[in-house]
Design an enzyme around this catalytic site. Sequence first.
Site, short mmCIF file in Angstrom:
data_model
loop_
_atom_site.label_atom_id
_atom_site.label_comp_id
_atom_site.label_asym_id
_atom_site.label_seq_id
_atom_site.Cartn_x
_atom_site.Cartn_y
_atom_site.Cartn_z
N MET A 39 -3.80 4.36 0.78
CA MET A 39 -4.21 4.82 2.10
C MET A 39 -5.32 5.85 2.03
O MET A 39 -6.09 5.99 2.99
CB MET A 39 -3.01 5.38 2.88
CG MET A 39 -2.06 4.32 3.41
SD MET A 39 -2.82 3.10 4.54
CE MET A 39 -3.35 4.13 5.90
N ILE A 69 0.84 -1.20 0.00
CA ILE A 69 0.00 0.00 0.00
C ILE A 69 0.87 1.25 0.00
O ILE A 69 1.98 1.25 0.55
CB ILE A 69 -0.97 -0.02 1.21
CG1 ILE A 69 -2.11 0.97 1.03
CG2 ILE A 69 -0.22 0.17 2.53
CD1 ILE A 69 -3.28 0.73 1.99
N CYS A 70 0.37 2.30 -0.63
CA CYS A 70 1.02 3.62 -0.61
C CYS A 70 -0.09 4.65 -0.41
O CYS A 70 -1.13 4.33 0.14
CB CYS A 70 1.82 3.86 -1.89
SG CYS A 70 0.81 3.97 -3.38
N ARG A 71 0.10 5.85 -0.85
CA ARG A 71 -0.93 6.89 -0.65
C ARG A 71 -2.13 6.67 -1.56
O ARG A 71 -3.26 6.68 -1.11
CB ARG A 71 -0.33 8.28 -0.88
CG ARG A 71 -1.32 9.41 -0.66
CD ARG A 71 -0.66 10.78 -0.83
NE ARG A 71 -1.60 11.84 -0.55
CZ ARG A 71 -2.40 12.38 -1.47
NH1 ARG A 71 -2.36 11.95 -2.72
NH2 ARG A 71 -3.23 13.34 -1.14
#
Length: 120
Positions: free
Chosen positions: A99, A71-73
């Site tokens: 996120m 996961i990232c932004r």
Amino acid sequence: MFLHRGSGQRLSVNEAWTRTTGGCPEAVLLDVREEPEWRTGHASGAVHVPLTDLAAGATMVAARGLPLVVICRSGHRSQQAVKILAERGADAVDVKGGMLAWAAAGLPVIDERGDGGSIA
């Protein structure tokens, strides 16, 4: 394992939550955002390895042999990380919406102290 190397599969945040939480998670949630983003807010229980470190050769010792849910932004960096990890033979899939979608779905976000965090 539920993941397939190079499949292009993406998980929803709810699927990611289900697969990475609980008493016996079937995967490790890997957050590849940079340190300032991580400190402000991340998923409880996530492992942090910034994409820059991963690209420079960092390894995933904390995975304990489990598949990785990355996961990232917003989902862009996590797709890059999945490609890097797949090249190294790891089972990895990314989270659609990152996120931002995690927080929007009302899933827990904590800061570096374990208090309520935020995603900017």
